[in-house]
Design a protein around this motif. Structure first.
Motif: not given
Length: 380
Positions: A302, A253-255
């Motif tokens: 990142a 999961y990201r953003n």
């Protein structure tokens, strides 16, 4: 119109008619196409048999059935999913053991600020086929059992608190977990050819002891699974109109987006929880000269890059950039009877960890866990 545009138009058109997608601007670039890696071509294999880009090096940090150097701990067989956790000025890498008949569990490697191994120990034992999993925002590791009656186990990477079985997260052929702190849910994949894509909604965020298990339907709504215990009727058979995925694997999961993979059709998906859309990030049938087959564990850097490990193929970890270019990042040679898994970055993003589950021997007792260091990019 270029082939990429034609392919994307076909995907968007089919998706829009079938599911009523509202396709975001970012999603219009999917699916990723083969291109040059931002790190350049792979070089000749190093002493560990790993082909890496220029400037990168590898080392072996643990071998199955052998004592981890400088410790008294014997590393587990069949290393699989894993992740890294901050630990003072250093970090901890946890790794699942995909062994059945109660031989599964999780082990951990502790590193200091200079990446020296300072300890190794177990944090879960006596479980079955711990395949993938996921980290939580509160610093625990969810280890998932890949059997039809499998559970999720919440573990402490530091080895202080005992592992706890989380029954409310459902009993099914668990694969991976990905926490969404914005909506306060945990996404779960199911490794079955007719599996579902689930989310667990804890009663209290930060406490996985109780909550509601839901499954995604074809109209992209979430339906509650009436009986998360999966008995006598399995979870994926309980909700009419459940969207079927062909062999759910890794999740990250990201953003606002949960990226997850399906091995049966070699796809990487993006579920956009904000827009409530579902897109195909990668599909080997829609990519010329596809470098990625046997999709498995997935993680992200990142800077926005995704890294996907192969179970099969030619034993590569591939990178998918925010520009939707896919290319090999590394290749492990002379281990065709193994699979790559457990790909994760240390908190600083300067070192990557992964395992070859069966190593050069092709046996679960021959697993090898590696570290790769080098000039991982921090900006685009």
């Amino acid at each position: 119109m270029e082939r990429r545009s034609l392919l994307r138009a076909a995907v968007v058109g089919a998706g829009s008619m079938a599911l009523g997608f509202s396709v975001s601007r970012q999603a219009l670039a999917y699916p990723a196409q083969t291109g040059p890696s931002p790190y350049g071509p792979l070089q000749a294999a190093d002493a560990n048999g790993i082909m890496l880009p220029q400037g990168f090096t590898s080392r072996v940090v643990a071998r199955s059935s052998q004592v981890v150097a400088g410790t008294g701990y014997t590393w587990h067989s069949a290393p699989d999913g894993g992740d890294c956790f901050a630990d003072g000025t250093g970090w901890i890498y946890v790794s699942n053991a995909e062994i059945g008949s109660g031989g599964g569990g999780v082990s951990a490697l502790r590193f200091d600020a200079n990446a020296n191994i300072t300890g190794a120990y177990g944090i879960l034992s006596g479980t079955n086929r711990n395949c993938a999993g996921g980290s939580t925002p509160w610093g625990t590791w969810i280890s998932c059992e890949e059997v039809d009656t499998g559970y999720c186990w919440e573990t402490d990477p530091k080895g202080v608190n005992p592992a706890v079985r989380r029954d409310a997260m459902g009993r099914f052929n668990h694969e991976a977990a990905a926490c969404d702190p914005d909506r306060r849910v945990v996404y779960l994949t199911e490794d079955k050819s007719d599996g579902g894509f689930y989310r667990f909604v804890p009663t209290t965020w930060g406490d996985l002891s109780s909550g509601t298990l839901q499954v995604l339907k074809t109209d992209l709504t979430w339906a509650t699974v009436p009986d998360p215990d999966g008995s006598p009727k399995s979870t994926r058979r309980q909700v009419s109109g459940m969207k079927v995925f062909n062999g759910g694997e890794g999740a990250f999961y990201r953003n606002g987006k949960c990226y997850f993979t399906t091995k049966g059709d070699n796809k990487v998906w993006a579920y956009d929880a904000v827009a409530n859309t579902l897109d195909t990030v990668y599909d080997d049938n829609l990519t010329s000269n596809p470098p990625l087959t046997g999709v498995d564990n997935i993680t992200g850097a990142a800077v926005g890059d995704l890294y996907v490990a192969e179970d099969g193929g030619n034993m590569e970890i591939c990178i998918i950039t925010p520009a939707d270019v896919i290319a090999p990042f590394l290749r492990v040679t002379n281990q065709s009877s193994s699979e790559l898994c457990g790909v994760a970055f240390n908190p600083a993003g300067t070192r990557m960890y992964f395992s070859s589950q069966r190593g050069t021997s092709g046996s679960s007792s021959g697993g090898i866990t590696y570290e790769v260091s080098g000039p991982f990019r921090t900006s685009l």
